[in-house]
Design a protein around this motif. Structure first.
Motif, mmCIF file in Angstrom:
data_model
loop_
_atom_site.group_PDB
_atom_site.id
_atom_site.type_symbol
_atom_site.label_atom_id
_atom_site.label_comp_id
_atom_site.label_asym_id
_atom_site.label_seq_id
_atom_site.Cartn_x
_atom_site.Cartn_y
_atom_site.Cartn_z
ATOM 1 N N MET A 51 0.808 -1.218 0.000
ATOM 2 C CA MET A 51 0.000 0.000 0.000
ATOM 3 C C MET A 51 0.843 1.271 0.000
ATOM 4 N N ARG A 52 2.145 1.154 0.203
ATOM 5 C CA ARG A 52 2.971 2.367 0.264
ATOM 6 C C ARG A 52 2.923 3.193 -1.011
ATOM 7 N N PRO A 53 3.001 2.567 -2.203
ATOM 8 C CA PRO A 53 2.908 3.391 -3.419
ATOM 9 C C PRO A 53 1.586 4.135 -3.530
ATOM 10 N N PHE A 54 0.511 3.533 -3.040
ATOM 11 C CA PHE A 54 -0.785 4.202 -3.080
ATOM 12 C C PHE A 54 -0.812 5.374 -2.103
ATOM 13 N N THR A 55 -0.192 5.190 -0.928
ATOM 14 C CA THR A 55 -0.115 6.293 0.022
ATOM 15 C C THR A 55 0.668 7.455 -0.579
ATOM 16 N N ARG A 56 1.808 7.146 -1.201
ATOM 17 C CA ARG A 56 2.609 8.209 -1.804
ATOM 18 C C ARG A 56 1.845 8.906 -2.921
ATOM 19 N N ALA A 57 1.119 8.134 -3.715
ATOM 20 C CA ALA A 57 0.365 8.723 -4.821
ATOM 21 C C ALA A 57 -0.737 9.644 -4.304
ATOM 22 N N VAL A 58 -1.420 9.228 -3.252
ATOM 23 C CA VAL A 58 -2.476 10.065 -2.670
ATOM 24 C C VAL A 58 -1.875 11.332 -2.063
ATOM 25 N N LEU A 59 -0.734 11.201 -1.397
ATOM 26 C CA LEU A 59 -0.079 12.373 -0.831
ATOM 27 C C LEU A 59 0.268 13.385 -1.919
ATOM 28 N N ARG A 60 0.809 12.899 -3.044
ATOM 29 C CA ARG A 60 1.155 13.809 -4.140
ATOM 30 C C ARG A 60 -0.084 14.464 -4.731
ATOM 31 N N ALA A 61 -1.131 13.669 -4.932
ATOM 32 C CA ALA A 61 -2.323 14.172 -5.612
ATOM 33 C C ALA A 61 -3.103 15.173 -4.768
ATOM 34 N N THR A 62 -2.930 15.134 -3.452
ATOM 35 C CA THR A 62 -3.691 16.025 -2.573
ATOM 36 C C THR A 62 -2.810 17.089 -1.919
ATOM 37 N N GLU A 63 -1.585 17.229 -2.403
ATOM 38 C CA GLU A 63 -0.666 18.214 -1.844
ATOM 39 C C GLU A 63 -1.285 19.620 -1.917
ATOM 40 N N GLY A 64 -1.210 20.354 -0.792
ATOM 41 C CA GLY A 64 -1.711 21.716 -0.743
ATOM 42 C C GLY A 64 -3.212 21.849 -0.675
ATOM 43 N N GLN A 65 -3.927 20.731 -0.463
ATOM 44 C CA GLN A 65 -5.398 20.766 -0.454
ATOM 45 C C GLN A 65 -5.983 20.610 0.952
ATOM 46 N N ASP A 66 -5.152 20.687 1.983
ATOM 47 C CA ASP A 66 -5.622 20.533 3.369
ATOM 48 C C ASP A 66 -6.316 19.195 3.596
ATOM 49 N N VAL A 67 -5.771 18.154 2.973
ATOM 50 C CA VAL A 67 -6.291 16.798 3.131
ATOM 51 C C VAL A 67 -5.353 16.012 4.054
ATOM 52 N N VAL A 68 -5.900 15.512 5.132
ATOM 53 C CA VAL A 68 -5.142 14.655 6.041
ATOM 54 C C VAL A 68 -5.066 13.259 5.431
ATOM 55 N N VAL A 69 -3.895 12.645 5.490
ATOM 56 C CA VAL A 69 -3.705 11.301 4.948
ATOM 57 C C VAL A 69 -3.146 10.407 6.051
ATOM 58 N N GLY A 70 -3.737 9.240 6.219
ATOM 59 C CA GLY A 70 -3.278 8.336 7.261
ATOM 60 C C GLY A 70 -3.556 6.890 6.924
ATOM 61 N N ARG A 71 -3.199 6.015 7.864
ATOM 62 C CA ARG A 71 -3.364 4.576 7.695
ATOM 63 C C ARG A 71 -3.993 3.980 8.950
ATOM 64 N N VAL A 72 -4.630 2.829 8.766
ATOM 65 C CA VAL A 72 -5.179 2.089 9.897
ATOM 66 C C VAL A 72 -4.163 1.044 10.331
ATOM 67 N N ARG A 73 -3.857 1.018 11.618
ATOM 68 C CA ARG A 73 -2.939 0.027 12.167
ATOM 69 C C ARG A 73 -3.761 -1.089 12.802
ATOM 70 N N TYR A 74 -3.521 -2.317 12.333
ATOM 71 C CA TYR A 74 -4.247 -3.475 12.847
ATOM 72 C C TYR A 74 -3.564 -4.067 14.073
ATOM 73 N N ARG A 75 -4.364 -4.631 14.925
ATOM 74 C CA ARG A 75 -3.808 -5.391 16.056
ATOM 75 C C ARG A 75 -3.390 -6.796 15.622
ATOM 76 N N TYR A 76 -4.104 -7.339 14.644
ATOM 77 C CA TYR A 76 -3.844 -8.702 14.195
ATOM 78 C C TYR A 76 -3.770 -8.734 12.673
ATOM 79 N N ARG A 77 -3.111 -9.760 12.153
ATOM 80 C CA ARG A 77 -3.013 -9.919 10.704
ATOM 81 C C ARG A 77 -4.317 -10.393 10.088
#
Length: 244
Positions: A51-77
């Motif tokens: 998912m890292r490339p998708f995170t980077r792509a979203v960060l680039r596409a929303t740069e300067g738009q006041d969009v918070v970007v984050g991930r969900v951390r799981y407790r289990y696989r």
């Protein structure tokens, strides 16, 4: 409860990659996992790496738009049956998010098990849209809570891990329940999104920005929505998925 499980239970479910002084929207990404596993994800967890490339792509596409970007951390696989651990963690992350940024629109982006978790967590009133990447869509999962949401499901027609036909069926059920939903099938792709990676990234990122109101849907997704717009109340159609 073992020490490791106690630590997992108290760790935040929300990991932020970018904040904003005055957030206008949020994108949360959810990686895949397994049907059953009570082991915690490792730092080099392969589903998370995908998912890292998708995170980077979203960060680039929303740069300067006041969009918070984050991930969900799981407790289990694992999803772990009726416990639906990944969905529970997604809901925890949304609760934590509201405490941080308030009631702003949220778009969820999930791959495989993460797609299932995103669809389940879309019951949260802040969620306005979901992008599912090769999502796990069992026919027994409910869809009524997707009413009023916009849902884009992207799936390889050669996927041997999750069934693309179930994505098509879920999109149809969601439409019947009042959602604006479509499924787009990618010929020749794979579950890991390695084959035709550029197409995966382009469609996913453009769908996210469209759901945020920052641009149009990519032509393939816009066409899929148009093809389903004239359906009857049953959500049935002779050609519910668009191949690209």
């Amino acid at each position: 409860m073992p020490v490791r499980e106690r630590r997992a239970a108290v760790r935040p479910a929300l990991v932020l990659d970018r904040t904003a002084a005055r957030p206008r929207a949020v994108v949360l990404l959810l990686h895949g996992g397994r049907s059953e596993s009570e082991r915690p994800p490792t730092r080099l967890n392969l589903p998370g790496v995908r998912m890292r490339p998708f995170t980077r792509a979203v960060l680039r596409a929303t740069e300067g738009q006041d969009v918070v970007v984050g991930r969900v951390r799981y407790r289990y696989r694992g999803w772990n049956g009726g416990r639906a651990d990944a969905a529970r963690d997604a809901r925890r992350a949304l609760d934590e998010l509201e405490q941080l940024v308030g009631p702003v629109p949220v778009v969820l982006v999930g791959h495989s098990m993460g797609g299932r978790a995103a669809l389940a967590a879309a019951a949260n009133e802040q969620v306005t849209g979901v992008v599912g990447l090769a999502p796990w869509c069992p026919p027994e999962d409910p869809v009524d809570h997707l009413a009023g949401r916009r849902v884009v499901l992207l799936h390889s027609d050669h996927d041997r891990v999750t069934d693309p036909r179930e994505s098509v069926a879920l999109a149809a059920r969601a439409r019947a329940a009042g959602a604006e939903a479509c499924a787009v099938l990618l010929p020749g792709g794979d579950h890991a999104m390695v084959r035709r990676a550029g197409v995966w990234h382009r469609l996913a990122t453009a769908s996210v920005t469209a759901l945020l109101g920052l641009g149009p849907f990519p032509p393939e997704v816009a066409d899929a929505f148009r093809r389903t717009a004239g359906e009857g109340s049953t959500g049935e159609t002779t050609d519910p998925a668009r191949h690209v």
